[in-house]
Design an enzyme around this catalytic site. Structure first.
Site, PDB file in Angstrom:
ATOM      1  CE  LYS A  53      56.045  -1.733  36.787  1.00 18.17           C
ATOM      2  NZ  LYS A  53      56.971  -1.275  35.721  1.00 18.17           N
ATOM      3  CB  SER A  79      58.532  -1.034  31.575  1.00 19.15           C
ATOM      4  OG  SER A  79      59.245  -2.224  31.389  1.00 19.15           O
ATOM      5  CB  SER A  91      57.486  -4.382  33.782  1.00 17.11           C
ATOM      6  OG  SER A  91      57.928  -3.079  34.130  1.00 17.11           O
TER       7      SER A  91
END
Length: 529
Positions: free
Chosen positions: A110, A215, A191
């Site tokens: 990420k 997330s 996320s």
């Protein structure tokens, strides 16, 4: 008088109409589709493929289905050095040096995780482009040491979904909108949106996401993959753009629990820059795959948390089928387990996160290169206001603005919020339920079927079971459980601190019993009967 059209003309009209409709992405029988880490290793061992050729196949697939206006937008950046690193690892293999099960395996992380290389680390924000990170995050240094290849970085909900209360999951100023591979007009959740989509759509072998509350597990559920949210402290957080020092953690996401578990053990370790890892050394393992037991459900006492149920009949039906499968596999189910008095919580968790976000983000920004222009959250607020067309075309930054009003972590308001969150989630929540019912784990639906992307109104989710383990800092594992009209649904298993080994055994028993993952077809929209 009826108008009669020549059949040839009708055929022409039909062909033109069809050409104008959204088309499924063509993957042309991708050679590495659904290949596991073990299968990729076997290919490299028997000479069918090299690390270089495997990376190139994934890169070609990314260029074919992820990039461009109609792509998935899961990958925010490819590592320009990936093929060079792969060649070096191939050379090591030829010389008889194999670092471990991840040697030569392409992994993406990420874009809020620092890499001291030729890639950016931006949390999806244009403000952090050219921040010139010099040092890998602790877990990235462990990843490189394992022999894994950092193929690239994944898109995310900007600032890990902590900028606006009306955000669209998977949207960032830098990466724009990530799309769900099962139906590309639907949300990937966030996320860790790009991480969930990338591994589900076979753009790499495994990914890493981060979670503060939901997330990892939500994008894993909506994208039909496994997600492991470890105990806070099992993996170091140093070098990761923060929200919350009490709730943040990174974790692995994979198409199989085995793949995710291989990565889990590879990145554990005490880090002097993250005091939360101090307690983990005595209770962690370098290899968690030893706990993957096909009979892992047998004799286990599992409490059913029905709080998130009753909101969608399709999800409820999948849960009931899952409970029946667990019982058939020998689990002892304890129904309707309660998890604390959530109504007493009020805004305590939000208050805690606002305080910790300001404190942690300001510290992170202060550590960037001396001449970097943005050193506080106040600077970022000003940048976003000056660049509204790029950074705030759909939703605003009210969370940033609220966080900026908060004081120090010594404030009484923060200390009270922290104490209340831990009391409700731990003492009166998960810990109490586990002890009262003598449970090995608690089970609940992970989330909704994916909703249609709406950048104007934001996300439309109702079902979630992530808050209790998130606030407590406890482990939470989600695996595919079924699908509603082709949209994946995950099921979550969670318990008290550092119970990853027990949860993995249970989750693996469930995964092998049900084998519920379906391969996404990259449909432009959901095909309903």
């Amino acid at each position: 008088m009826k108008l009669r059209l020549h059949p040839i003309y009708l055929l022409f009209v039909l062909l033109v109409w069809s050409a104008c409709q959204p088309q499924p992405q063509q993957t042309k029988g991708f050679e590495l589709e659904e290949k596991t880490v073990a299968e990729l290793q076997a290919m490299m061992e028997n000479g069918t493929h090299t690390a270089v050729s495997i990376c190139q196949l994934y890169i070609d697939r990314i260029n074919a289905i992820d990039q461009g206006e109609n792509g998935l937008h899961a990958v925010i950046e490819l590592n320009p050095d990936a093929l060079m690193i792969a060649a070096e690892l191939d050379k090591e293999r030829a010389e008889g040096k194999i670092r471990g099960p991840l040697h030569g395996i392409p992994i993406m992380i990420k874009d809020n995780i620092n890499t001291g290389d030729n890639m950016e680390t931006t949390a999806g924000s244009l403000a952090l482009v050219d921040s010139e990170i010099e040092k890998d995050a602790f877990i990235v240094s462990k990843l490189r040491a394992s022999g894994a290849i950092l193929l690239g970085k994944t898109n995310l909900s900007e600032w890990a979904n902590f900028r606006s209360e009306r955000s669209s999951s998977g949207w960032s100023g830098r990466g724009r909108q990530t799309r769900n591979p099962y139906a590309m007009d639907r949300s990937p959740c966030g996320s860790s949106s790009g991480s969930g989509v990338a591994v589900s759509a076979n753009l790499c072998a495994i990914t890493i996401g981060t979670e503060t509350n939901g997330s990892i597990v939500c994008p894993s559920s909506l994208n039909g993959v496994v997600g492991i949210k470890p105990t806070v402290g099992l993996w170091s957080r140093s070098g990761i753009i923060p929200i919350s020092k009490t709730q943040d953690t990174a974790g692995p996401m994979g198409r199989t629990l085995t793949d995710a578990t291989i990565l889990l053990g590879a990145l554990v370790g005490s880090d002097s820059d993250d005091e939360m890892t101090n307690d983990s050394a005595a209770v962690t393992y370098q290899d968690y795959t030893q706990f993957l037991d096909i009979n892992g459900l047998e004799g286990k006492r599992i409490g059913i948390f029905r709080g998130p149920m009753g909101l969608h009949e399709g999800v409820d039906a999948i849960m009931e089928q899952s409970f029946a499968a667990m019982k058939e596999a020998g689990a002892i189910l304890v129904d309707s387990v309660e998890l604390g008095e959530m109504h007493y919580l009020g805004n305590a968790e939000y208050e805690l996160l606002l305080y910790e976000f300001k404190d942690g983000l300001n510290a992170y920004l202060a550590g960037l290169r001396e001449d970097f222009p943005f050193k506080t959250i106040e600077d970022l607020i000003a940048y976003n206001n000056e660049n509204k067309e790029l950074e705030m075309p759909y939703f605003q930054q009210e969370i940033f603005e609220l966080a900026q009003t908060k004081g120090e972590l010594t404030d009484e308001a923060y200390q009270e919020a922290l104490a209340l969150c831990q009391k409700i989630s731990r003492t009166d929540g998960i810990d109490l339920a586990i002890e009262k019912h003598n449970l090995d784990a608690i089970v609940a639906p992970t989330g909704d079927p994916a909703w249609v992307i709406d950048q104007i109104n934001g996300d439309n989710y109702r079902i979630s079971s992530s808050s209790m383990p998130a606030m407590a800092g406890y482990p939470n594992i989600t695996v595919p459980a079924g699908n509603v009209q082709g949209l994946p649904i995950g099921i979550s298993f969670f318990s008290t601190a550092y119970t990853e080994a027990e949860l993995l055994s249970i989750a693996y028993g469930f995964e092998q019993k049900t084998k519920a993952r379906i391969v996404p077809k990259l449909l432009p929209t959901l095909e309903l009967p």
